[in-house]
Design a protein around this motif. Structure first.
Motif, PDB file in Angstrom:
ATOM      1  N   ALA A 212     -16.487  13.789-121.801  1.00 53.27           N
ATOM      2  CA  ALA A 212     -17.492  14.704-122.340  1.00 53.27           C
ATOM      3  C   ALA A 212     -18.888  14.086-122.297  1.00 53.27           C
ATOM      4  N   SER A 213     -18.965  12.774-122.497  1.00 54.34           N
ATOM      5  CA  SER A 213     -20.285  12.122-122.449  1.00 54.34           C
ATOM      6  C   SER A 213     -20.853  12.148-121.030  1.00 54.34           C
ATOM      7  N   LEU A 214     -19.983  12.017-120.023  1.00 53.68           N
ATOM      8  CA  LEU A 214     -20.465  12.107-118.637  1.00 53.68           C
ATOM      9  C   LEU A 214     -20.968  13.521-118.342  1.00 53.68           C
ATOM     10  N   ILE A 215     -20.206  14.521-118.795  1.00 57.74           N
ATOM     11  CA  ILE A 215     -20.606  15.910-118.586  1.00 57.74           C
ATOM     12  C   ILE A 215     -21.940  16.186-119.279  1.00 57.74           C
ATOM     13  N   GLU A 216     -22.077  15.685-120.496  1.00 60.70           N
ATOM     14  CA  GLU A 216     -23.316  15.909-121.264  1.00 60.70           C
ATOM     15  C   GLU A 216     -24.525  15.329-120.565  1.00 60.70           C
ATOM     16  N   ARG A 217     -24.354  14.144-119.978  1.00 54.80           N
ATOM     17  CA  ARG A 217     -25.491  13.492-119.330  1.00 54.80           C
ATOM     18  C   ARG A 217     -25.773  14.067-117.945  1.00 54.80           C
ATOM     19  N   GLU A 218     -24.790  14.722-117.344  1.00 50.26           N
ATOM     20  CA  GLU A 218     -24.991  15.251-115.993  1.00 50.26           C
ATOM     21  C   GLU A 218     -25.749  16.568-115.972  1.00 50.26           C
ATOM     22  N   THR A 219     -25.627  17.376-117.000  1.00 49.91           N
ATOM     23  CA  THR A 219     -26.269  18.697-116.939  1.00 49.91           C
ATOM     24  C   THR A 219     -26.679  19.179-118.313  1.00 49.91           C
ATOM     25  N   GLY A 220     -27.781  19.911-118.327  1.00 52.03           N
ATOM     26  CA  GLY A 220     -28.208  20.597-119.529  1.00 52.03           C
ATOM     27  C   GLY A 220     -27.989  22.092-119.414  1.00 52.03           C
ATOM     28  N   ALA A 221     -27.396  22.521-118.289  1.00 49.61           N
ATOM     29  CA  ALA A 221     -27.130  23.935-118.066  1.00 49.61           C
ATOM     30  C   ALA A 221     -25.745  24.276-118.614  1.00 49.61           C
ATOM     31  N   PRO A 222     -25.664  25.073-119.673  1.00 51.61           N
ATOM     32  CA  PRO A 222     -24.361  25.350-120.299  1.00 51.61           C
ATOM     33  C   PRO A 222     -23.326  25.910-119.333  1.00 51.61           C
ATOM     34  N   GLU A 223     -23.760  26.752-118.400  1.00 51.64           N
ATOM     35  CA  GLU A 223     -22.809  27.395-117.502  1.00 51.64           C
ATOM     36  C   GLU A 223     -22.199  26.431-116.497  1.00 51.64           C
ATOM     37  N   GLU A 224     -22.738  25.214-116.379  1.00 49.94           N
ATOM     38  CA  GLU A 224     -22.224  24.256-115.389  1.00 49.94           C
ATOM     39  C   GLU A 224     -21.234  23.255-115.963  1.00 49.94           C
ATOM     40  N   ARG A 225     -21.134  23.175-117.270  1.00 49.22           N
ATOM     41  CA  ARG A 225     -20.344  22.093-117.855  1.00 49.22           C
ATOM     42  C   ARG A 225     -18.893  22.115-117.395  1.00 49.22           C
ATOM     43  N   ARG A 226     -18.255  23.260-117.426  1.00 48.89           N
ATOM     44  CA  ARG A 226     -16.846  23.325-117.047  1.00 48.89           C
ATOM     45  C   ARG A 226     -16.668  23.065-115.549  1.00 48.89           C
ATOM     46  N   GLU A 227     -17.620  23.475-114.730  1.00 48.83           N
ATOM     47  CA  GLU A 227     -17.503  23.227-113.292  1.00 48.83           C
ATOM     48  C   GLU A 227     -17.661  21.739-112.992  1.00 48.83           C
ATOM     49  N   ILE A 228     -18.581  21.086-113.675  1.00 51.02           N
ATOM     50  CA  ILE A 228     -18.720  19.636-113.496  1.00 51.02           C
ATOM     51  C   ILE A 228     -17.458  18.928-113.973  1.00 51.02           C
ATOM     52  N   ALA A 229     -16.903  19.388-115.092  1.00 47.89           N
ATOM     53  CA  ALA A 229     -15.638  18.814-115.561  1.00 47.89           C
ATOM     54  C   ALA A 229     -14.545  19.004-114.521  1.00 47.89           C
ATOM     55  N   GLY A 230     -14.554  20.153-113.852  1.00 46.27           N
ATOM     56  CA  GLY A 230     -13.564  20.405-112.812  1.00 46.27           C
ATOM     57  C   GLY A 230     -13.707  19.462-111.634  1.00 46.27           C
ATOM     58  N   VAL A 231     -14.949  19.185-111.226  1.00 46.26           N
ATOM     59  CA  VAL A 231     -15.187  18.232-110.134  1.00 46.26           C
ATOM     60  C   VAL A 231     -14.646  16.863-110.523  1.00 46.26           C
ATOM     61  N   PHE A 232     -14.972  16.399-111.726  1.00 51.22           N
ATOM     62  CA  PHE A 232     -14.512  15.081-112.171  1.00 51.22           C
ATOM     63  C   PHE A 232     -12.984  15.037-112.246  1.00 51.22           C
ATOM     64  N   LYS A 233     -12.383  16.101-112.736  1.00 47.83           N
ATOM     65  CA  LYS A 233     -10.917  16.144-112.839  1.00 47.83           C
ATOM     66  C   LYS A 233     -10.280  16.021-111.455  1.00 47.83           C
ATOM     67  N   ARG A 234     -10.764  16.784-110.489  1.00 48.65           N
ATOM     68  CA  ARG A 234     -10.186  16.752-109.154  1.00 48.65           C
ATOM     69  C   ARG A 234     -10.416  15.408-108.479  1.00 48.65           C
ATOM     70  N   ARG A 235     -11.563  14.794-108.699  1.00 53.41           N
ATOM     71  CA  ARG A 235     -11.818  13.481-108.103  1.00 53.41           C
ATOM     72  C   ARG A 235     -10.857  12.437-108.674  1.00 53.41           C
ATOM     73  N   MET A 236     -10.633  12.485-109.981  1.00 56.46           N
ATOM     74  CA  MET A 236      -9.699  11.538-110.581  1.00 56.46           C
ATOM     75  C   MET A 236      -8.281  11.765-110.054  1.00 56.46           C
ATOM     76  N   GLU A 237      -7.889  13.014-109.917  1.00 55.78           N
ATOM     77  CA  GLU A 237      -6.542  13.319-109.433  1.00 55.78           C
ATOM     78  C   GLU A 237      -6.330  12.830-108.003  1.00 55.78           C
TER      79      GLU A 237
END
Length: 334
Positions: A212-237
């Protein structure tokens, strides 16, 4: 004998009338408005008794009949509260009785202190140090010592304090605010973790806090938070490194001066996700609830990359080729 009785009756009547008139006059003195023409801040010192405070108010010209307030303790002791230390706002039109009731209440003057989402613990400490009328009990203490005071020995402080607006009054300390923010983050994290998806690549609430801290620092646009989380999730997988610039900046510490270079991206630090696999060892900032919720509910999709457009939003790509084209368009050309 009859004349004596009549005389006594008259005396009793006169005494009663005088007592009633005196009582009414005493009440009128308590009900009279204070001598303040605008909002006036008044502080009841710690340990100050009722009579001392009334004498001080009389010396300041706020009340005119100190005797009436002293008499209150004898005639109506139940209406004379134990005064509470703190700052109170006296207002025009307020009566003496209103004053006494106010000084025994919990309606002390409070001040706001805002901790923005995405701030670091170091920034939070600086704001606490600068807050007016907030007692500083952590001056000169290291982060480990502060966490020990908060009964969280051995825990890294970063990320554990919920960003919000807190209110305090004179007499409170920075430890009081930290304790509130810590309890709030622990509560919110527990609540959010209970709503998590079952296919996350991280297994503990603390790892979700880091994400969540990475997501918070990556964007201030509320509509992007879940998409950024999705990118990070897929990269880790897929075993890909997260490669997020805010972790590089955090690892640089006070050396960061507004920009990062290729050498910074290659520098090996515990936080540089260009050189380490998976998540950094701790959060890099204080995430808000929205970032926490995104961390436990990433948006499904196929994107694996994103780049800043320069306006606070990002361009998301599925392939490296598409991402490189976006970098050329939004970064190199700029």
């Amino acid at each position: 004998m009859l004349r004596v009785v009549k005389f006594l009756v008259v005396l009793i009547i006169l005494a009663a009338v005088s007592a009633f008139a005196g009582y009414r006059y005493w009440e009128s003195r308590l009900d009279a408005p204070l001598a303040v023409e605008e909002e006036t801040l008044y502080e009841v010192p710690r340990g100050a008794g009722y009579n001392r405070v009334m004498a001080d108010l009389a010396d300041r010209g706020v009340i005119k009949d100190e005797w009436a307030f002293r008499l209150l303790t004898r005639l109506e002791p139940e209406a004379t509260p134990q005064l509470r230390a703190g700052e109170y706002m006296l207002e025009p039109g307020m009566s003496g009785r209103d004053l006494v009731e106010l000084l025994g209440s919990d309606r002390v003057v409070t001040y706001p202190l805002t901790i923005p989402e995405g701030w670091t613990f170091r920034q939070m400490r600086a704001r606490l140090d600068a807050a007016p009328k907030l007692e500083n009990q952590t001056a000169g203490l290291g982060d480990d010592e502060i966490m020990a005071l908060l009964e969280r020995e051995g825990r890294h402080p970063e990320g554990w304090f919920f960003p919000d607006t807190y209110r305090y009054h004179k007499g409170m300390s920075d430890i009081d605010i930290l304790r509130q923010a810590l309890a709030r983050m622990e509560q919110v994290l527990d609540e959010v973790w209970e709503t998590r998806r079952d296919d996350l690549p991280y297994e503990t609430p603390y790892e979700a806090l880091i994400m969540a801290s990475l997501i918070e620092r990556e964007t201030g646009a509320p509509e992007e938070r879940r998409e950024i989380a999705g990118v990070f999730k897929r990269r880790m997988e897929r075993g890909m490194r997260l490669q997020t610039d805010p972790t590089v900046i955090y690892g640089m510490g006070e050396r960061y001066e507004g920009r990062i270079t290729r050498a910074d991206l290659r520098e090996s630090t515990p936080y540089n996700t260009y050189t380490i696999d998976g998540l950094p060892p701790t959060p890099i900032a204080m995430p808000g609830r929205a970032a926490l919720e995104a961390a436990v509910d990433p948006e499904p999709g196929e994107t694996l990359y994103f780049v800043s457009r320069g306006d606070g939003t990002h361009h998301f790509s599925r392939t490296l080729r598409e991402h490189n084209n976006a970098v050329n368009r939004y970064i190199r050309n700029r």
